[in-house]
Design a protein around this motif. Structure first.
Motif, short mmCIF file in Angstrom:
data_model
loop_
_atom_site.label_atom_id
_atom_site.label_comp_id
_atom_site.label_asym_id
_atom_site.label_seq_id
_atom_site.Cartn_x
_atom_site.Cartn_y
_atom_site.Cartn_z
N MET A 1 0.84 -1.16 0.00
CA MET A 1 0.00 0.00 0.00
C MET A 1 0.89 1.23 0.00
O MET A 1 1.78 1.38 0.80
CB MET A 1 -0.88 -0.02 1.25
N LEU A 2 0.60 2.16 -0.91
CA LEU A 2 1.43 3.33 -1.06
C LEU A 2 1.04 4.44 -0.13
O LEU A 2 1.80 5.36 0.09
CB LEU A 2 1.38 3.82 -2.50
N GLY A 3 -0.13 4.42 0.45
CA GLY A 3 -0.53 5.44 1.41
C GLY A 3 -1.24 6.60 0.76
O GLY A 3 -1.35 6.70 -0.46
N SER A 4 -1.73 7.50 1.57
CA SER A 4 -2.50 8.62 1.07
C SER A 4 -1.62 9.69 0.44
O SER A 4 -2.10 10.54 -0.28
CB SER A 4 -3.33 9.23 2.20
N GLN A 5 -0.33 9.68 0.71
CA GLN A 5 0.56 10.69 0.17
C GLN A 5 1.02 10.36 -1.24
O GLN A 5 1.57 11.21 -1.92
CB GLN A 5 1.80 10.84 1.05
N SER A 6 0.83 9.14 -1.68
CA SER A 6 1.44 8.73 -2.94
C SER A 6 0.73 9.35 -4.12
O SER A 6 -0.47 9.55 -4.13
CB SER A 6 1.41 7.21 -3.06
N LYS A 7 1.52 9.66 -5.14
CA LYS A 7 1.03 10.16 -6.40
C LYS A 7 1.60 9.24 -7.46
O LYS A 7 2.74 8.82 -7.37
CB LYS A 7 1.52 11.58 -6.67
N VAL A 8 0.82 8.97 -8.47
CA VAL A 8 1.32 8.13 -9.55
C VAL A 8 2.39 8.91 -10.29
O VAL A 8 2.17 10.03 -10.73
CB VAL A 8 0.17 7.72 -10.50
N GLY A 9 3.58 8.33 -10.37
CA GLY A 9 4.68 8.96 -11.06
C GLY A 9 5.47 9.95 -10.22
O GLY A 9 6.42 10.51 -10.68
N GLY A 10 5.07 10.18 -8.99
CA GLY A 10 5.74 11.13 -8.12
C GLY A 10 6.90 10.47 -7.40
O GLY A 10 7.14 9.27 -7.50
N PRO A 11 7.65 11.26 -6.64
CA PRO A 11 8.82 10.72 -5.95
C PRO A 11 8.47 9.75 -4.84
O PRO A 11 9.31 8.96 -4.43
CB PRO A 11 9.52 11.96 -5.39
N VAL A 12 7.23 9.79 -4.33
CA VAL A 12 6.85 8.90 -3.25
C VAL A 12 6.81 7.45 -3.71
O VAL A 12 7.11 6.54 -2.95
CB VAL A 12 5.48 9.34 -2.66
N VAL A 13 6.51 7.23 -4.98
CA VAL A 13 6.39 5.88 -5.51
C VAL A 13 7.75 5.20 -5.60
O VAL A 13 7.86 4.00 -5.39
CB VAL A 13 5.70 5.92 -6.90
N ARG A 89 10.59 6.49 6.18
CA ARG A 89 10.80 7.84 6.72
C ARG A 89 12.20 8.30 6.38
O ARG A 89 13.10 7.49 6.22
CB ARG A 89 10.61 7.86 8.23
N ALA A 90 12.36 9.60 6.31
CA ALA A 90 13.65 10.18 5.96
C ALA A 90 14.69 9.89 7.04
O ALA A 90 14.36 9.85 8.22
CB ALA A 90 13.51 11.68 5.78
N PRO A 91 15.95 9.69 6.63
CA PRO A 91 17.00 9.52 7.63
C PRO A 91 17.25 10.85 8.33
O PRO A 91 17.22 11.91 7.71
CB PRO A 91 18.21 9.09 6.81
N LEU A 135 18.17 8.76 -2.94
CA LEU A 135 17.55 8.39 -1.66
C LEU A 135 17.40 9.60 -0.76
O LEU A 135 16.33 9.83 -0.18
CB LEU A 135 18.40 7.32 -0.95
N LEU A 136 18.44 10.40 -0.66
CA LEU A 136 18.38 11.58 0.20
C LEU A 136 17.39 12.62 -0.34
O LEU A 136 16.69 13.27 0.44
CB LEU A 136 19.77 12.20 0.34
N MET A 137 17.31 12.78 -1.65
CA MET A 137 16.44 13.80 -2.23
C MET A 137 14.97 13.40 -2.21
O MET A 137 14.11 14.25 -2.04
CB MET A 137 16.87 14.11 -3.67
N THR A 138 14.66 12.13 -2.40
CA THR A 138 13.25 11.73 -2.41
C THR A 138 12.64 11.74 -1.02
O THR A 138 11.43 11.80 -0.90
CB THR A 138 13.06 10.33 -3.04
N TYR A 139 13.46 11.70 -0.01
CA TYR A 139 12.94 11.76 1.36
C TYR A 139 13.08 13.15 1.95
O TYR A 139 12.94 13.32 3.14
CB TYR A 139 13.66 10.75 2.26
N ASP A 140 13.38 14.17 1.13
CA ASP A 140 13.39 15.54 1.64
C ASP A 140 12.01 15.90 2.12
O ASP A 140 11.01 15.43 1.59
CB ASP A 140 13.82 16.51 0.55
N SER A 141 11.94 16.75 3.14
CA SER A 141 10.64 17.14 3.65
C SER A 141 9.93 17.99 2.62
O SER A 141 10.49 18.96 2.12
CB SER A 141 10.79 17.91 4.96
N PRO A 142 8.68 17.63 2.29
CA PRO A 142 7.96 18.40 1.29
C PRO A 142 7.57 19.76 1.85
O PRO A 142 7.40 19.93 3.05
CB PRO A 142 6.72 17.55 1.00
#
Length: 175
Positions: A1-13, A89-91, A135-142
């Motif tokens: 499950m990708l969660g409510s934050q996920s967007k198709v094609g976005g960095p969360v995926v 979660r982000a490091p 890895l570091l950039m995709t977990y940056d705080s939005p």
């Protein structure tokens, strides 16, 4: 499950698979670096020759210790990436510092590989560097959502008393 934050094609995926790949690559690299340095220590010990007057036992021991230290370092970096993948979660703190330092180390190793070994080794180091940075950039705080009101204000940008958010509040005793 990708969660409510996920967007198709976005960095969360892509961020969890990238974290898993980084973890696996760093664990394999940790074992490879430790094994290579251990092997080089054995070769120096069996050759029983010195380099610029250094003691062969000292060179062998230092190679083995260096392999263990760098193997543990890459292993800890792989552990941080594994925890990021498991927790999604982000490091933070020391983990983030370890991953940033691993990216810097791979950049330096890539430069040395280009000069000393060739482009395939350089390409591998740059690939690992890119994965760690990804890895570091995709977990940056939005950033804050665009429709969210600014802190301490109303949605139209005013403070609620009709004043501009740029205008400083009046000080007591001024006319």
């Amino acid at each position: 499950m990708l969660g409510s934050q996920s967007k198709v094609g976005g960095p969360v995926v892509v961020r969890r698979p990238v974290a898993w790949i980084v973890a696996v690559v760093l664990f394999v690299e940790a074992l490879g670096v430790a094994a290579l340095n251990w092997f080089l220590g054995i070769v120096v010990d069996r050759q029983d020759m010195s380099l610029a007057g250094l003691d062969p036992d000292t060179m062998s021991t230092s190679s083995k210790i260096g392999g263990i230290v760098f193997g543990l370092y890459f292993g800890f970096c792989g552990l941080v990436a594994l925890l990021v993948a498991l927790r999604d979660r982000a490091p933070v703190g020391l983990g983030r510092i370890l991953l940033i330092s691993a990216a810097v180390v791979h950049g330096l190793l890539g430069a040395f590989a280009w000069g000393l070994m060739g482009w395939p080794q350089f390409l591998f180091m740059v690939l690992v560097l890119g994965l760690i940075v990804l890895l570091l950039m995709t977990y940056d705080s939005p950033g804050a959502p665009a429709d969210a009101p600014p802190a301490g204000g109303t949605p139209n940008g005013t403070r609620g008393d009709g004043g501009s958010p740029i205008t400083p509040s009046p000080t007591p005793g001024t006319p």
